[in-house]
Design an enzyme around this catalytic site. Sequence first.
Site, PDB file in Angstrom:
ATOM      1  N   HIS A 357      19.297  16.671  65.870  1.00  0.00           N
ATOM      2  CA  HIS A 357      20.312  17.643  64.940  1.00  0.00           C
ATOM      3  C   HIS A 357      20.919  18.956  65.508  1.00  0.00           C
ATOM      4  O   HIS A 357      21.392  19.703  64.803  1.00  0.00           O
ATOM      5  CB  HIS A 357      19.417  18.013  63.846  1.00  0.00           C
ATOM      6  CG  HIS A 357      18.830  16.700  62.929  1.00  0.00           C
ATOM      7  ND1 HIS A 357      19.390  16.327  61.560  1.00  0.00           N
ATOM      8  CD2 HIS A 357      17.860  16.058  63.081  1.00  0.00           C
ATOM      9  CE1 HIS A 357      18.877  15.281  61.330  1.00  0.00           C
ATOM     10  NE2 HIS A 357      18.008  15.127  61.887  1.00  0.00           N
ATOM     11  N   THR A 663      26.136  19.882  55.687  1.00  0.00           N
ATOM     12  CA  THR A 663      25.957  18.849  54.609  1.00  0.00           C
ATOM     13  C   THR A 663      26.582  19.683  53.238  1.00  0.00           C
ATOM     14  O   THR A 663      27.084  19.117  52.529  1.00  0.00           O
ATOM     15  CB  THR A 663      24.556  18.263  54.485  1.00  0.00           C
ATOM     16  OG1 THR A 663      23.594  19.186  54.552  1.00  0.00           O
ATOM     17  CG2 THR A 663      24.433  17.139  55.542  1.00  0.00           C
TER      18      THR A 663
END
Length: 820
Positions: A357, A663
Amino acid sequence: MRGVDTDVASITKSFVNHVQTSLARQASNLDDLGAYQAAALSVRDNLILNWNETQLTYTRKAPKRAYYLSLEFLMGRTLDNALLNLGLKDQYKDGVQKLGFSIEDLLDKERDAALGNGGLGRLAACYLDSSASQELPVWGYGLRYKYGIFQQLISPEGNQLEAPDPWLDNQNPWELPRLDVSYEVRFYGQAERLNDGTPRASWTGGQEVLAVAYDVMIPGCYTKTTNNLRLWESKPKRGFDLNSFNAGNYEGAVESSNSAAAITSVLYPNDHTTFGKELRLKQQYFWTAASLADILRRFRNLGKPITEIPDYIAIQLNDTHPTLAIPELMRILIDEEDLDWDKAWNIVNNTVFYTNHTVLPEALEKWPVPLMEHVLPRHMQIIYDINLFFLQAVEKKFPGDRDRLGRMSLIEEGFPKQVRMAHLACIGSKKVNGVAELHSDLVKTTILKDFVEFEGISKFGNVTNGITPRRWLDQCNPELSDLISKTLKVEKSVWLKNLDKLEEILPFAEDARFRKEWAAIKQRNKERLAHYVQTTLGLTINTHAMFDVQIKRLHEYKRQTLNILGVIHRYLTLKAMSPEARKKVNHRVVFFAGKAAPAYYIAKLTIRLIVNVARILNADPDTKEYLTVYFLPDYSVSVAEVLIPASDISQHISTAGTEASGTSNMKFCLNGGLLVGTVDGANIEIAESVGESNVFFFGHLTPDVEDLRYQHLYHPIPIEEKCPALANVLNKISEGMFGDGGVYEPLLNTIRQIDHYLITDDFDSYIAALAMVDEAYLDKTEWIKKSIRTVAKMGKFSSDRAILEYAESYWNLEAVSIAK
Ligand code: 26Q
């Protein structure tokens, strides 16, 4: 199995029953909190039956299962989501109304389950929702922290203060304690190789801690499938035997930070920084060891040969936090199952998958070897063995390339030596992926470049993140969701699980009546946000202004500073205008929210600057009609659900190449807000989907970043020359326009000196992008068209698409339907 009756009469009956029996209270004298609890318990009855049936089916059919290991699950509230997924919201609304309550008030009584820091934890929650909705046999494994992410308070000076989040204080109706499901987990002690011709060792002594399971039910959307999230709590082992302590470890073992209960007491509130805290390492091992023991117990019940583990189990590592699963599975296979090294390694290599990530160097996990040797002596031996075999293979492929061996080693040389967890996760996994196309390319060309050259490109992939449209559209923006359903003449049970259907609203962008409804919904969402700010902060917001939102963890790479400096620039420009000229300017309300890691000084200073800029601007009679700023304290999933549907534009302005995906960018666009952003992370793919004409891009591109940083270091250009507008803004802050200027010097100096995140390089194009936003907003009709077109093209960003990619291309997992 008989289901629960779900007509309104049965619901009120069940509600009253729970009030009287489960809560031992009187229905006639019940407050909203009690009513929320009764409603939750009543809804839970439905979930439990579905959960039981789902688990029974999994046991009977024995499909391959996937396990999502994440140290964070940022779930938010559950009741509304459960009602919508079960299709029972209307019935409960009627039911509680008949008893004198409003469903909205009850929903508002629930505390967020905030067992996460931000994006990575919320992604895990979206993936659980999508797994259940797509009927995939996936379980989550995490920790049941007693305290979630801290509550953020803002002092009158604008400083962030942290208070604990005792989220379990009012009983949690959504968890089922499984006191019968527990495992012993060992720390410290001695590891001795048997030297009997096998790779086996014995690990004894030290501290043994009990892991106890708590299960959280995860309902799918309009399906019976109800999956499980298993969270572990640590407890001291009963009959604790002091003799089992190694004398040398005695002191360490009795320290309070090492006591058993401390392990799951608190979520570490840092993201993107790692520092070698022993308790954090213990959390990681405690959780991976308990989860693996549980997964293997379930596998052993199948009665299959141990070599078939990869046919029945896929383990997904959410970042490197659960990387110890790799040496732990090796330990079990070798020391307990007596497998030889190659067989064991082959099993691990076909079972484990790793998602990266971040490529920020400071965020890559490393653990000091001495600490590992102390806490997990057997695992350290195994890691050394893995490293030895691995480096032998590298040496064989690239003979004599010593630099390469040094770069690829699992152990980084230095004082102390450190274990590189991303390298271990990479070589132990079947596949490795990043979370957006650009980021996955960066993983392959930077931090894991040598590994691509050694193992081949096919091991490395991309799964662009997604978000669940259940929470991030249907739940947080019910009016928009209803309008879409009504317009498409398609049931929510269909399009919410097949988000590409949204494309069918595209032609309605040309329909004036539809546009009017669309705009009216945005307006009501803005009023809902204004109402929230009025009731929580006592401030009145102009809902006819453009709402401009940046909400995310505070971090230099996310560049909230760029935003607030841009706000000051706008303020100075307004101040310099005549009152007549000002009248032509768009009214803009700028919202910020987000938490800073408690020890992140510069991030906290940024909050302080934002709060003080807000204080000055919101009180300035010359400008307050045109520009106001709000910092909303204690950002959370529930606050996001109010902010996101209200935004006209949102900002995703990280330095190119630093934000792996993002996101919230997807959440805003799915709710018809437009995006101002850099060419970074998932912004790029959003622009590809919705069309570049519908996003406002600015800033330097990823390939330029290194060169610019080099320039800052070796050929710096004075800021007055390079970016006079910015220099002026910085000077105003220093001069004390927003209170004691000296306070902000350390923050300003990060920009004036090294400027690692390229504020000076991107400022002018940022201001130009905001000017384009102003220009575009003047044409309201065209703006609404952009908003509709954006939503129509967001289908790709459903977490259903993402989880199906994992299931098909990584885990080899099939859906299992649960009999009606
Ligand atoms: C590691 C070691 C010790 C202590 C803390 C940590 C730690 C904890 C949390 C390191 C990182 C995190 C969280 C990272 C995170 O949220 N990353 C984000 O993940 C999102 C989902 O993929 C992306 O969209 C974001 O771009 C990324 O920043």
